[in-house]
Design a protein around this motif. Structure first.
Motif, PDB file in Angstrom:
ATOM      1  N   PRO A   1       0.841  -1.188   0.000  1.00 48.12           N
ATOM      2  CA  PRO A   1       0.000   0.000   0.000  1.00 48.12           C
ATOM      3  C   PRO A   1       0.881   1.245   0.000  1.00 48.12           C
ATOM      4  O   PRO A   1       1.961   1.244   0.589  1.00 48.12           O
ATOM      5  CB  PRO A   1      -0.777  -0.106   1.319  1.00 48.12           C
ATOM      6  CG  PRO A   1      -0.713  -1.557   1.689  1.00 48.12           C
ATOM      7  CD  PRO A   1       0.614  -2.026   1.191  1.00 48.12           C
ATOM      8  N   CYS A   2       0.412   2.316  -0.625  1.00 47.04           N
ATOM      9  CA  CYS A   2       1.234   3.507  -0.753  1.00 47.04           C
ATOM     10  C   CYS A   2       0.437   4.777  -0.470  1.00 47.04           C
ATOM     11  O   CYS A   2      -0.591   5.031  -1.100  1.00 47.04           O
ATOM     12  CB  CYS A   2       1.833   3.576  -2.159  1.00 47.04           C
ATOM     13  SG  CYS A   2       2.929   4.975  -2.423  1.00 47.04           S
ATOM     14  N   GLY A   3       0.926   5.540   0.509  1.00 42.89           N
ATOM     15  CA  GLY A   3       0.377   6.866   0.770  1.00 42.89           C
ATOM     16  C   GLY A   3       1.383   7.871   0.237  1.00 42.89           C
ATOM     17  O   GLY A   3       1.428   8.179  -0.941  1.00 42.89           O
ATOM     18  N   GLY A   4       2.291   8.300   1.123  1.00 43.23           N
ATOM     19  CA  GLY A   4       3.333   9.223   0.690  1.00 43.23           C
ATOM     20  C   GLY A   4       4.540   8.541   0.093  1.00 43.23           C
ATOM     21  O   GLY A   4       5.404   9.173  -0.504  1.00 43.23           O
TER      22      GLY A   4
ATOM     23  N   GLY B   1      -4.788  -0.681   4.516  1.00 39.01           N
ATOM     24  CA  GLY B   1      -3.880  -1.809   4.729  1.00 39.01           C
ATOM     25  C   GLY B   1      -4.103  -2.946   3.763  1.00 39.01           C
ATOM     26  O   GLY B   1      -3.234  -3.804   3.577  1.00 39.01           O
ATOM     27  N   ALA B   2      -5.294  -2.974   3.154  1.00 40.99           N
ATOM     28  CA  ALA B   2      -5.664  -4.064   2.245  1.00 40.99           C
ATOM     29  C   ALA B   2      -5.458  -3.708   0.780  1.00 40.99           C
ATOM     30  O   ALA B   2      -5.746  -4.518  -0.108  1.00 40.99           O
ATOM     31  CB  ALA B   2      -7.129  -4.455   2.477  1.00 40.99           C
ATOM     32  N   ALA B   3      -4.938  -2.508   0.491  1.00 45.37           N
ATOM     33  CA  ALA B   3      -4.866  -2.042  -0.901  1.00 45.37           C
ATOM     34  C   ALA B   3      -3.973  -2.943  -1.763  1.00 45.37           C
ATOM     35  O   ALA B   3      -4.305  -3.244  -2.913  1.00 45.37           O
ATOM     36  CB  ALA B   3      -4.364  -0.595  -0.938  1.00 45.37           C
TER      37      ALA B   3
ATOM     38  N   ALA C   1     -14.443  -1.172  -4.056  1.00 42.66           N
ATOM     39  CA  ALA C   1     -14.976  -2.545  -4.016  1.00 42.66           C
ATOM     40  C   ALA C   1     -13.841  -3.561  -3.980  1.00 42.66           C
ATOM     41  O   ALA C   1     -13.930  -4.599  -3.314  1.00 42.66           O
ATOM     42  CB  ALA C   1     -15.878  -2.795  -5.225  1.00 42.66           C
ATOM     43  N   GLN C   2     -12.753  -3.283  -4.695  1.00 41.54           N
ATOM     44  CA  GLN C   2     -11.611  -4.202  -4.663  1.00 41.54           C
ATOM     45  C   GLN C   2     -10.962  -4.227  -3.279  1.00 41.54           C
ATOM     46  O   GLN C   2     -10.524  -5.280  -2.806  1.00 41.54           O
ATOM     47  CB  GLN C   2     -10.602  -3.798  -5.740  1.00 41.54           C
ATOM     48  CG  GLN C   2     -11.100  -4.116  -7.147  1.00 41.54           C
ATOM     49  CD  GLN C   2     -10.325  -3.419  -8.242  1.00 41.54           C
ATOM     50  OE1 GLN C   2      -9.624  -2.436  -8.019  1.00 41.54           O
ATOM     51  NE2 GLN C   2     -10.468  -3.916  -9.466  1.00 41.54           N
ATOM     52  N   VAL C   3     -10.926  -3.077  -2.642  1.00 40.65           N
ATOM     53  CA  VAL C   3     -10.379  -3.014  -1.282  1.00 40.65           C
ATOM     54  C   VAL C   3     -11.242  -3.829  -0.325  1.00 40.65           C
ATOM     55  O   VAL C   3     -10.739  -4.597   0.503  1.00 40.65           O
ATOM     56  CB  VAL C   3     -10.269  -1.551  -0.815  1.00 40.65           C
ATOM     57  CG1 VAL C   3     -10.009  -1.469   0.688  1.00 40.65           C
ATOM     58  CG2 VAL C   3      -9.166  -0.833  -1.591  1.00 40.65           C
ATOM     59  N   ARG C   4     -12.557  -3.695  -0.455  1.00 40.54           N
ATOM     60  CA  ARG C   4     -13.445  -4.448   0.434  1.00 40.54           C
ATOM     61  C   ARG C   4     -13.300  -5.953   0.215  1.00 40.54           C
ATOM     62  O   ARG C   4     -13.306  -6.734   1.173  1.00 40.54           O
ATOM     63  CB  ARG C   4     -14.901  -4.016   0.215  1.00 40.54           C
ATOM     64  CG  ARG C   4     -15.202  -2.613   0.721  1.00 40.54           C
ATOM     65  CD  ARG C   4     -16.703  -2.336   0.781  1.00 40.54           C
ATOM     66  NE  ARG C   4     -17.321  -2.261  -0.536  1.00 40.54           N
ATOM     67  CZ  ARG C   4     -17.434  -1.143  -1.261  1.00 40.54           C
ATOM     68  NH1 ARG C   4     -16.960   0.003  -0.785  1.00 40.54           N
ATOM     69  NH2 ARG C   4     -18.006  -1.144  -2.436  1.00 40.54           N
ATOM     70  N   ALA C   5     -13.147  -6.369  -1.038  1.00 40.98           N
ATOM     71  CA  ALA C   5     -12.965  -7.798  -1.313  1.00 40.98           C
ATOM     72  C   ALA C   5     -11.692  -8.311  -0.638  1.00 40.98           C
ATOM     73  O   ALA C   5     -11.659  -9.432  -0.110  1.00 40.98           O
ATOM     74  CB  ALA C   5     -12.910  -8.039  -2.827  1.00 40.98           C
ATOM     75  N   ALA C   6     -10.660  -7.498  -0.647  1.00 45.48           N
ATOM     76  CA  ALA C   6      -9.402  -7.906   0.000  1.00 45.48           C
ATOM     77  C   ALA C   6      -9.569  -7.973   1.521  1.00 45.48           C
ATOM     78  O   ALA C   6      -9.053  -8.894   2.170  1.00 45.48           O
ATOM     79  CB  ALA C   6      -8.289  -6.931  -0.372  1.00 45.48           C
ATOM     80  N   GLN C   7     -10.300  -7.018   2.084  1.00 44.32           N
ATOM     81  CA  GLN C   7     -10.548  -7.075   3.529  1.00 44.32           C
ATOM     82  C   GLN C   7     -11.307  -8.345   3.897  1.00 44.32           C
ATOM     83  O   GLN C   7     -11.035  -8.979   4.910  1.00 44.32           O
ATOM     84  CB  GLN C   7     -11.351  -5.854   3.988  1.00 44.32           C
ATOM     85  CG  GLN C   7     -10.568  -4.549   4.000  1.00 44.32           C
ATOM     86  CD  GLN C   7     -11.441  -3.434   4.556  1.00 44.32           C
ATOM     87  OE1 GLN C   7     -12.279  -2.877   3.841  1.00 44.32           O
ATOM     88  NE2 GLN C   7     -11.260  -3.097   5.816  1.00 44.32           N
TER      89      GLN C   7
END
Lengths: 323, 323
Positions: free
Chosen positions: B182-185, B283-285, B262-268
């Motif tokens: 996952p990437c923020g900054g 965290g699931a991205a 929706a892809q994030v929710r599927a990973a969660q």
């Protein structure tokens, strides 16, 4: 019969070596409760989501080539089922698991996904699962892998205790002086007792399924009542412990503890928010007892979070609730 | 300024040694997707529920006694906040954290519980968090601990990559050839790039907050749009990466990936059911990108599950849903 020898501390050490060859130690996570740190053994993070993989591996690897060829039969609401299925797949052994029709869907699905044959029995209707399993064994010449009344299973589960001891030696300055564990038939509790001879071992059961607690108090094996209430702790729904378990428990556990459904839910919520773990109701029973203040903590207390297989809807309801 | 030196692989190794002294390695859990095994680094199991504890520890332990005495200021939606607060408490350093008013309640509560002073700013209203932090630093003589634009922070986060490499050497027959994070900054992704020089590093961002993905494609630092949509991935809501991060990313990441809600929710949901882990949206991205088939898997693929701090109601809604 599988309980013709006594489980031993040496057997636990042997099981721990075998388990360590294929499974990394599960994490021991610190958790602060009222300013005191307890150590939570996250067995929910095993590949099948429960400690049961330990005993199954120790048992199945001890089978002779002839026994392996004839297959194994397990009896389980789901976690032992997955443990046996996982070990059997890895060893190329055919596995049939006798499971109740009302087992959590996730446990049925996972057991099948691991390649095991699932044979359903009517638990709510009172069908005798042991009779079903024995018939299968007779028909196939298969070996019964009992969920708890088996010295290999007890020793295998005990390997979790040796991991706890090693992890606490390193991080808490000494092995555990108290180990609190969820208890169904008493396989895990007996294994922990053999693994941690210097610790108090406290088994915890759900309300209505407190046969071990009553057995310890009365000094003889008691059964759950025929009209025991339903419980969310499906993993701890065993009608009675067995002599091979009870001999160990009686020697080492002065008492057992009983937790209510609300106490179990509170423990699941704490594991969710403070440890970021999914813990099933039965897996949270020991933490529930500690959280409810039912046992005097030790200087170094370990709590086993024994499993994490729970249906999404049920878990969502628990964590969104507040009772 | 905190980005006046370049982060290095040697710095990552140093950070990893310091981190290993106080934190056991987080588990690397195998996960089967379409018959292939990927390895999930469960940083959600850190004491603060996120990898941010690594960089914070490396940064704060590098402060001089004089700097420690004047305290630190952090800026964060919550995970870096908790990392800084945790490290500061352990080192006896005063910590103030600038957090948005719309941060998840659990992150605000946990940061305060760790003893940090929380200074709120109006993110939805467009208040500039860096300006708030700089004012605090000027008033107090405190050191700014940036969430990602800091060589110590980058090196500290990279220690996760060295753990992954060691764990995969032992269990998968070699270090990772692909690391998805996952990437923020870009602090974590840059640290992983320094830690794993032989792996492809793929940063993953949420829809609308894809500044790093666009920056990599364009070869220059781009900002998110002023009207970026709301995202559940609060941990990845950063307006732009910084030169100290981008120099590393540009040298090592051919591209970034973007995932939908929706892809994030599927990973969660997959992390819940198959790994029994609570993973927050951000965290699931990375798992979401792999699960959606957006990246060609390596022979040994590692996926970072970077955090697990999510409010119960939000998580309950995700796992009970099915979209």
């Amino acid at each position: 019969m599988t309980d013709t020898r006594e489980p031993t501390a040496q057997g636990v050490a042997h099981a721990a070596r075998k388990v360590a060859e294929i499974l990394p130690a599960t994490p021991l996570l610190p958790l602060e409760i009222d300013g005191r740190t307890i150590w939570c053994k996250a067995e929910s993070l095993q590949p099948v989501g429960a400690f049961k993989i330990r005993g199954a591996w120790h048992r199945l690897t001890a089978l002779t080539p002839e026994e392996r060829a004839r297959g194994v039969v397990g009896v389980s609401s789901g976690n032992h089922a997955q443990g046996v299925a996982w070990a059997a797949r890895r060893l190329g052994i055919a596995a049939a698991i006798v499971m109740p029709t009302d087992a959590p869907a996730v446990k049925l699905a996972n057991t099948r996904a691991l390649g095991a044959e699932v044979v359903l029995y009517d638990r709510p209707g009172g069908e005798d699962r042991d009779a079903v399993a024995q018939r299968l064994c007779a028909e196939r010449g298969a070996t019964l892998v009992h969920a708890y009344a088996d010295p290999w299973i007890i020793e295998g589960q005990g390997s979790a205790g040796l991991e706890i001891a090693a992890q606490m030696e390193e991080r808490a300055g000494g092995g555990p002086d108290l180990v609190v564990a969820p208890c169904g038939g008493g396989g895990l509790a007996a294994g922990l007792a053999l693994a941690c001879p210097e610790a108090r071992i406290v088994p915890v059961e759900p309300e209505g399924w407190d046969d071990v607690t009553r057995s310890l108090a009365l000094g003889r094996i008691e059964r759950v009542a025929a009209d025991a209430p339903p419980t969310a702790c499906d993993a701890l729904q065993t009608p009675a412990t067995r002599p091979v378990n009870f001999r160990v428990l009686q020697a080492r556990c002065p008492f057992g503890l009983v937790v209510t459904p609300a106490q179990v839910r509170a423990a699941q919520r704490l594991a969710f928010s403070a440890l970021r773990l999914v813990v099933e109701p039965g897996g949270a029973a020991a933490l529930a007892a500690v959280l409810a203040g039912k046992v005097e903590l030790g200087a170094r207390t370990a709590v086993v979070l024994s499993g994490g297989n729970t249906d999404a809807d049920a878990f969502a309801q628990v964590i969104a609730g507040s009772d």
